[in-house]
Design a protein around this motif. Sequence first.
Motif, mmCIF file in Angstrom:
data_model
loop_
_atom_site.group_PDB
_atom_site.id
_atom_site.type_symbol
_atom_site.label_atom_id
_atom_site.label_comp_id
_atom_site.label_asym_id
_atom_site.label_seq_id
_atom_site.Cartn_x
_atom_site.Cartn_y
_atom_site.Cartn_z
ATOM 1 N N SER A 102 -45.483 43.037 -14.892
ATOM 2 C CA SER A 102 -46.215 44.312 -15.107
ATOM 3 C C SER A 102 -45.321 45.219 -16.098
ATOM 4 N N GLY A 103 -44.225 45.594 -15.302
ATOM 5 C CA GLY A 103 -43.269 46.433 -16.040
ATOM 6 C C GLY A 103 -42.831 45.993 -17.494
ATOM 7 N N ILE A 104 -42.573 44.605 -17.524
ATOM 8 C CA ILE A 104 -42.339 44.279 -19.002
ATOM 9 C C ILE A 104 -43.236 44.478 -19.763
ATOM 10 N N TYR A 105 -44.334 44.311 -19.250
ATOM 11 C CA TYR A 105 -45.758 44.082 -20.200
ATOM 12 C C TYR A 105 -45.884 45.858 -20.637
ATOM 13 N N GLY A 106 -45.624 46.640 -19.685
ATOM 14 C CA GLY A 106 -45.762 48.092 -20.032
ATOM 15 C C GLY A 106 -44.636 48.507 -21.260
ATOM 16 N N LEU A 107 -43.460 47.951 -20.735
ATOM 17 C CA LEU A 107 -42.347 48.460 -21.622
ATOM 18 C C LEU A 107 -42.781 47.763 -23.040
ATOM 19 N N SER A 108 -43.299 46.323 -23.298
ATOM 20 C CA SER A 108 -43.678 45.938 -24.615
ATOM 21 C C SER A 108 -44.931 46.568 -25.244
ATOM 22 N N TYR A 117 -50.812 47.898 -36.780
ATOM 23 C CA TYR A 117 -50.347 49.057 -38.133
ATOM 24 C C TYR A 117 -49.632 48.338 -39.186
ATOM 25 N N TYR A 118 -48.930 46.882 -38.555
ATOM 26 C CA TYR A 118 -48.305 46.118 -39.583
ATOM 27 C C TYR A 118 -49.197 45.547 -40.626
ATOM 28 N N PHE A 119 -50.327 45.238 -40.214
ATOM 29 C CA PHE A 119 -51.306 44.605 -41.305
ATOM 30 C C PHE A 119 -52.214 45.645 -42.110
ATOM 31 N N ILE A 120 -52.121 46.861 -41.711
ATOM 32 C CA ILE A 120 -52.680 47.786 -42.488
ATOM 33 C C ILE A 120 -52.280 48.258 -43.817
ATOM 34 N N PRO A 121 -52.645 47.717 -44.929
ATOM 35 C CA PRO A 121 -51.880 47.831 -46.106
ATOM 36 C C PRO A 121 -51.282 49.291 -46.445
ATOM 37 N N SER A 122 -52.080 50.297 -46.166
ATOM 38 C CA SER A 122 -51.434 51.589 -46.572
ATOM 39 C C SER A 122 -50.416 52.241 -45.589
ATOM 40 N N LEU A 123 -50.109 51.275 -44.262
ATOM 41 C CA LEU A 123 -49.101 51.622 -43.399
ATOM 42 C C LEU A 123 -47.945 50.620 -43.463
ATOM 43 N N GLY A 124 -48.626 49.317 -42.897
ATOM 44 C CA GLY A 124 -47.531 48.457 -43.130
ATOM 45 C C GLY A 124 -46.166 48.429 -42.314
ATOM 46 N N PRO A 125 -45.370 47.621 -42.289
ATOM 47 C CA PRO A 125 -44.379 47.156 -41.389
ATOM 48 C C PRO A 125 -43.276 48.358 -41.106
ATOM 49 N N SER A 126 -42.994 49.331 -41.987
ATOM 50 C CA SER A 126 -42.157 50.451 -41.840
ATOM 51 C C SER A 126 -42.847 51.476 -40.733
ATOM 52 N N PHE A 127 -44.104 51.725 -41.133
ATOM 53 C CA PHE A 127 -45.074 52.402 -40.240
ATOM 54 C C PHE A 127 -44.947 51.958 -38.673
ATOM 55 N N ALA A 128 -45.219 50.532 -38.824
ATOM 56 C CA ALA A 128 -45.364 49.888 -37.347
ATOM 57 C C ALA A 128 -44.177 49.986 -36.705
ATOM 58 N N PHE A 129 -42.930 49.798 -37.379
ATOM 59 C CA PHE A 129 -41.830 49.880 -36.665
ATOM 60 C C PHE A 129 -41.403 51.413 -36.070
ATOM 61 N N SER A 130 -41.828 52.324 -37.178
ATOM 62 C CA SER A 130 -41.450 53.862 -36.774
ATOM 63 C C SER A 130 -42.343 54.314 -35.689
ATOM 64 N N TRP A 131 -43.738 53.682 -35.770
ATOM 65 C CA TRP A 131 -44.700 53.992 -34.656
ATOM 66 C C TRP A 131 -44.154 53.491 -33.351
ATOM 67 N N PHE A 132 -43.606 52.290 -33.350
ATOM 68 C CA PHE A 132 -43.054 51.798 -32.169
ATOM 69 C C PHE A 132 -41.964 52.611 -31.447
ATOM 70 N N PRO A 138 -41.078 58.941 -24.398
ATOM 71 C CA PRO A 138 -41.078 58.448 -22.935
ATOM 72 C C PRO A 138 -42.508 57.300 -22.733
ATOM 73 N N ALA A 139 -43.183 57.165 -23.800
ATOM 74 C CA ALA A 139 -44.520 56.420 -23.553
ATOM 75 C C ALA A 139 -44.372 55.048 -22.906
ATOM 76 N N ASP A 140 -43.510 54.237 -23.580
ATOM 77 C CA ASP A 140 -43.409 52.783 -22.882
ATOM 78 C C ASP A 140 -42.724 52.981 -21.624
ATOM 79 N N ILE A 141 -41.484 53.714 -21.614
ATOM 80 C CA ILE A 141 -40.859 53.826 -20.281
ATOM 81 C C ILE A 141 -41.590 54.269 -19.098
ATOM 82 N N LEU A 142 -42.355 55.268 -19.423
ATOM 83 C CA LEU A 142 -43.301 55.435 -18.392
ATOM 84 C C LEU A 142 -44.309 54.708 -17.952
ATOM 85 N N HIS A 143 -44.722 54.026 -19.159
ATOM 86 C CA HIS A 143 -45.952 52.832 -18.720
ATOM 87 C C HIS A 143 -45.425 51.834 -18.035
#
Length: 172
Positions: A102-108, A117-132, A138-143
């Motif tokens: 559960s902890g690993i799942y929350g982290l990922s 976001y990777y598959f949205i043409p106007s956003l793409g891989p760079s947005f997906a990576f920066s969003w992550f 703190p979001a994923d650490i707290l999750h």
Amino acid sequence: MTRLERLRDLLVLVMLAPLLTALKMVLASLYNIELVSLMIMVITYKFGIKALIPVYIFSVTEVLIYGINIWNVMYLYVWAVLVLVCLPFRRIRRGWFFALISGIYGLSFGALCSIAYYFIPSLGPSFAFSWFIAGFFPADILHASGNFISALLLYIPLTKALDRVIPSKAKT
């Protein structure tokens, strides 16, 4: 398994979907603290791949309550990933093991969500990576922390409670 037992299991699965929705709503005011992951793990323990029934009812319910958005698309696969991860470990009865999952799942979780976001043409891989990256702390650490602690404390009691409601011989 008799026809009546299968019907009972289906009814229980359908009734678990509103529980997922209620758990999400009750803890909505706490940032990235949720019990939906824990309940999906418990449902998977008891019902195996059939846990996808309440998962997808929950996902559709979220669309009906909040409308369509990108996170609805995320829900269509992130919760299924959790079911598939837990599926091979259904027979393990150690709370710390599922707390770790559960902890690993929350982290990922952020990484899994960024896939949409990777598959949205106007956003793409760079947005997906920066969003992550922006959401990792703190979001994923707290999750991860919330998921780990809730599973450590509640996984075994919840699986025992579900075993009392539905006898072990009915497990599929």
